[in-house]
Design a protein around this motif. Structure first.
Motif: not given
Length: 126
Positions: A9-21
């Motif tokens: 998890x974390x902080x991301x801007x709109x339109x961005x991506x994250x990968x959770x495990x």
């Protein structure tokens, strides 16, 4: 003892991506269905994506279909690839495991699930 540990998890801007495990211990992934759930501020918990690693059967909520992808490494970890993130994706993301339910039932029912992780915060903000 079964443990589910989320990360990514974390902080991301709109339109961005994250990968959770979600790293699972104390259980065989193929014996369970696993899923990702979100608790947004002021809202009920929502089932987002669920998978049966044994046959790769998946279910997605309409709110994330086409943007999120759930997968398994068929060993001890499931992932949630989140693309095109929106403000409304903000929340605490939990991993859960259940022995009996199908992925769709797991994601959509209000029944108690067998195991839960501690959650990881995702914040979408500009």
């Amino acid at each position: 003892q079964v443990q589910l540990v989320e990360s990514g998890g974390g902080l991301v801007q709109p339109g961005g991506s994250l990968r959770l495990s979600c790293a699972a211990s104390g259980l065989r992934l193929d014996d369970y269905q696993l899923g990702w759930f979100r608790q947004a501020p002021g809202k009920e918990r929502e089932g987002l994506a669920c998978i049966a690693p044994s046959d790769a059967d998946t279910y997605y909520a309409d709110s994330v279909k086409g943007r999120f992808i759930i997968s398994s490494d068929n060993k001890n970890t499931i992932f949630l690839q989140m693309n095109d993130l929106k403000f409304e994706d903000t929340g605490v993301y939990y991993c859960a495991a259940d022995l009996i339910m199908t992925p769709q039932a797991m994601c959509t029912s209000d029944l108690r699930l067998d195991y839960w992780g501690q959650g990881t915060q995702v914040s979408v903000s500009s």
